[in-house]
Write a protein that holds these residues in place. Sequence first.
Motif, PDB file in Angstrom:
ATOM      1  N   GLY A   1      19.432 -23.513  21.791  1.00 33.06           N
ATOM      2  CA  GLY A   1      18.371 -22.644  21.279  1.00 33.06           C
ATOM      3  C   GLY A   1      17.210 -23.428  20.710  1.00 33.06           C
ATOM      4  O   GLY A   1      17.253 -24.664  20.588  1.00 33.06           O
ATOM      5  N   ASP A   2      16.113 -22.706  20.425  1.00 31.35           N
ATOM      6  CA  ASP A   2      14.919 -23.272  19.785  1.00 31.35           C
ATOM      7  C   ASP A   2      14.256 -24.370  20.601  1.00 31.35           C
ATOM      8  O   ASP A   2      13.655 -25.301  20.052  1.00 31.35           O
ATOM      9  N   GLU A   3      14.340 -24.261  21.907  1.00 36.81           N
ATOM     10  CA  GLU A   3      13.778 -25.299  22.778  1.00 36.81           C
ATOM     11  C   GLU A   3      12.270 -25.156  22.929  1.00 36.81           C
ATOM     12  O   GLU A   3      11.597 -26.081  23.405  1.00 36.81           O
ATOM     13  N   GLY A   4      11.741 -23.978  22.568  1.00 37.84           N
ATOM     14  CA  GLY A   4      10.300 -23.737  22.720  1.00 37.84           C
ATOM     15  C   GLY A   4      10.030 -22.611  23.713  1.00 37.84           C
ATOM     16  O   GLY A   4       8.990 -22.589  24.374  1.00 37.84           O
ATOM     17  N   LYS A   5      10.957 -21.656  23.772  1.00 32.59           N
ATOM     18  CA  LYS A   5      10.815 -20.550  24.740  1.00 32.59           C
ATOM     19  C   LYS A   5       9.564 -19.719  24.463  1.00 32.59           C
ATOM     20  O   LYS A   5       8.831 -19.353  25.381  1.00 32.59           O
ATOM     21  N   GLY A   6       9.324 -19.446  23.162  1.00 30.59           N
ATOM     22  CA  GLY A   6       8.172 -18.617  22.807  1.00 30.59           C
ATOM     23  C   GLY A   6       6.879 -19.217  23.315  1.00 30.59           C
ATOM     24  O   GLY A   6       6.045 -18.535  23.923  1.00 30.59           O
ATOM     25  N   LYS A   7       6.718 -20.518  23.112  1.00 32.50           N
ATOM     26  CA  LYS A   7       5.486 -21.191  23.530  1.00 32.50           C
ATOM     27  C   LYS A   7       5.304 -21.102  25.051  1.00 32.50           C
ATOM     28  O   LYS A   7       4.216 -20.806  25.538  1.00 32.50           O
ATOM     29  N   LEU A   8       6.366 -21.321  25.784  1.00 36.59           N
ATOM     30  CA  LEU A   8       6.252 -21.311  27.256  1.00 36.59           C
ATOM     31  C   LEU A   8       5.997 -19.894  27.781  1.00 36.59           C
ATOM     32  O   LEU A   8       5.167 -19.697  28.678  1.00 36.59           O
ATOM     33  N   VAL A  41       4.897 -18.910  18.584  1.00 33.76           N
ATOM     34  CA  VAL A  41       3.705 -19.102  19.413  1.00 33.76           C
ATOM     35  C   VAL A  41       2.608 -19.598  18.483  1.00 33.76           C
ATOM     36  O   VAL A  41       2.363 -18.994  17.436  1.00 33.76           O
ATOM     37  N   VAL A  42       1.974 -20.719  18.826  1.00 33.60           N
ATOM     38  CA  VAL A  42       0.920 -21.274  17.982  1.00 33.60           C
ATOM     39  C   VAL A  42      -0.404 -21.208  18.730  1.00 33.60           C
ATOM     40  O   VAL A  42      -0.554 -21.803  19.803  1.00 33.60           O
ATOM     41  N   LEU A  43      -1.334 -20.449  18.137  1.00 35.13           N
ATOM     42  CA  LEU A  43      -2.672 -20.306  18.740  1.00 35.13           C
ATOM     43  C   LEU A  43      -3.669 -20.863  17.733  1.00 35.13           C
ATOM     44  O   LEU A  43      -4.098 -20.146  16.822  1.00 35.13           O
TER      45      LEU A  43
HETATM   46  P1  GDP Z   1      12.349 -20.880  20.701  1.00 36.66           P
HETATM   47  O1  GDP Z   1      13.339 -20.162  19.878  1.00 36.66           O
HETATM   48  O2  GDP Z   1      12.940 -21.522  21.906  1.00 36.66           O
HETATM   49  O3  GDP Z   1      11.139 -20.043  21.040  1.00 36.66           O
HETATM   50  O4  GDP Z   1      11.826 -22.081  19.808  1.00 36.66           O
HETATM   51  P2  GDP Z   1      11.383 -21.989  18.251  1.00 36.66           P
HETATM   52  O5  GDP Z   1      10.067 -21.340  18.165  1.00 36.66           O
HETATM   53  O6  GDP Z   1      12.491 -21.450  17.420  1.00 36.66           O
HETATM   54  O7  GDP Z   1      11.306 -23.524  17.878  1.00 36.66           O
HETATM   55  C1  GDP Z   1      10.497 -24.399  18.572  1.00 36.66           C
HETATM   56  C2  GDP Z   1       9.539 -25.075  17.569  1.00 36.66           C
HETATM   57  O8  GDP Z   1       8.919 -26.178  18.202  1.00 36.66           O
HETATM   58  C3  GDP Z   1       8.413 -24.151  17.133  1.00 36.66           C
HETATM   59  O9  GDP Z   1       8.057 -24.476  15.825  1.00 36.66           O
HETATM   60  C4  GDP Z   1       7.290 -24.508  18.109  1.00 36.66           C
HETATM   61  O10 GDP Z   1       5.994 -24.243  17.558  1.00 36.66           O
HETATM   62  C5  GDP Z   1       7.515 -25.986  18.270  1.00 36.66           C
HETATM   63  N1  GDP Z   1       7.129 -26.558  19.579  1.00 36.66           N
HETATM   64  C6  GDP Z   1       7.265 -26.023  20.824  1.00 36.66           C
HETATM   65  N2  GDP Z   1       6.891 -26.903  21.759  1.00 36.66           N
HETATM   66  C7  GDP Z   1       6.514 -28.027  21.097  1.00 36.66           C
HETATM   67  C8  GDP Z   1       6.059 -29.314  21.529  1.00 36.66           C
HETATM   68  O11 GDP Z   1       5.927 -29.617  22.714  1.00 36.66           O
HETATM   69  N3  GDP Z   1       5.798 -30.218  20.520  1.00 36.66           N
HETATM   70  C9  GDP Z   1       5.932 -29.930  19.207  1.00 36.66           C
HETATM   71  N4  GDP Z   1       5.659 -30.872  18.302  1.00 36.66           N
HETATM   72  N5  GDP Z   1       6.371 -28.725  18.779  1.00 36.66           N
HETATM   73  C10 GDP Z   1       6.664 -27.800  19.714  1.00 36.66           C
END
Ligand code: GDP
Length: 433
Positions: A12-19, A43-45
Amino acid sequence: MPATVILGAQWGDEGKGKLVDRLAEQATWVARFQGGNNAGHTVVLGEQVLKFHLLPSGITRKECHLILGDGMVVDPWVLDTELKGWLESSGEDPKGDRLFISERAHIILPYHRFMDSLDKKIGTTGRGIGPTYADKINRVGLRFGDVAEVLGDDAWTTATVARMNASLEAAGAKDRITHENLAGNIQWIHDTYHHCIANTGLMLDNALKLGEHVILEGAQGCLLDIDQGTFPFVTSSVTSRGNATHGAGIHPGHVEEVIGITKAYITRVGHGAMPTELNDEVGEHMGTVGHEFGTTTGRPRRCGWFDAVVMRHAQRINGFTGLALTKLDVLGGLEELKICVAYELDGKEITELPSTASAIARCKPIYITMPGFPSLSLPEWLAMAASANKSGKGISMLPLAAQQYIAKLETLVGVPCTSVGVGPDRDATIDCV
Ligand code: GDP
Ligand code: IMO
Ligand code: MG
């Protein structure tokens, strides 16, 4: 266009939201298909940091329809809070307009939260996920589509309160459910959501038939899968590809692309062994630079080196067509990088993940070592991503050691990278060309 599945390949927490937010630019539907508000997707905007527990991460794209699918468990009060937050920041209430909840999705009630709060063994998120799925499997759970039918049904309420209180008592919980509270909850859920409860599988199927692009947004990750994860230290749903279409109410033939997301290292929240876990300054570096704190519970995430045994397992279960590598930037500044390629278990070398928790806990990682690359500031990474994407040079703009590291991961997992994350921002992603 077919459906694209986006799945966590680790714990988990791999960055699914961002992708999902990034790819949703090309989509008109984003659907969650399992799990519930145990998920925390970021998601960071620019300056804005959005954290979603139930709302699909494609909400950031106004033209996207949003589905909470059949296989989910949904806490209606958490959803309400999330929707109020969204209304405040965007001025929009998407319910019934572009947000729909499956009539088949199960409802997390206070009873489920009370039961989950008793957990000491797994280190759950405490959100009622396991007890709600347990009621589903026991065929006594309440689905959104059932609410209108049990509304005002005194006999149902009396029987349900009795069942819940008997379970709470047997489990040693102090909390109890009252007839008045349960009836009131049902009425509130009906009033709040009746206009957005729908046959969402049919909606997705129709959209796909019209050639629209659907993204299926996974929650948790392969190693938390109830069948294929590190049982019993897992969540209570099937997080993998096989459930993406099933949990969304469409057939698997719609899917063409399955993207597995993996950090350039690995993290885990909650209990259960993680063979490459680091309790040293490198683990601290990953935790600090990567801000590794749970999005849902705020608990510190345990950090460790990339584990190719875990990833090969995830690949076997999911058949990823591409890997989205995230958080490469976090490894910047480390002198050398290690990759776990096998385990030593009771004196023997193994290359597959054992099935029992005790065997996994005895596994010692066998590493290869690669040279590190320098650290850059977030603005520098962002500038590199912009330039790499604009020029079409892709990851060839990364330092050579980073390119070699990525190439090694691709070889070990047997899947090509489609993108590399170099920062939390939506734009801090380099598309592989
Ligand atoms: P999700 O549950 O898979 O959506 O992931 P989370 O949001 O729980 O955790 C991923 C964290 O890593 C978040 O704080 C994101 O903003 C951050 N993140 C995602 N991709 C990257 C990246 O390529 N580099 C960095 N530094 N942070 C990232
Ligand atoms: P996203 O979607 C990381 C973990 C919990 C616990 C185990 C069982 O943000 O990647 P549960 O509450 O599901 O019964 O807890 O699973 N867990 C997660 N860990 N990311 C998640 O979601 C998780 N959802 C559950 O920490 O170990
Ligand atoms: Mg998360």
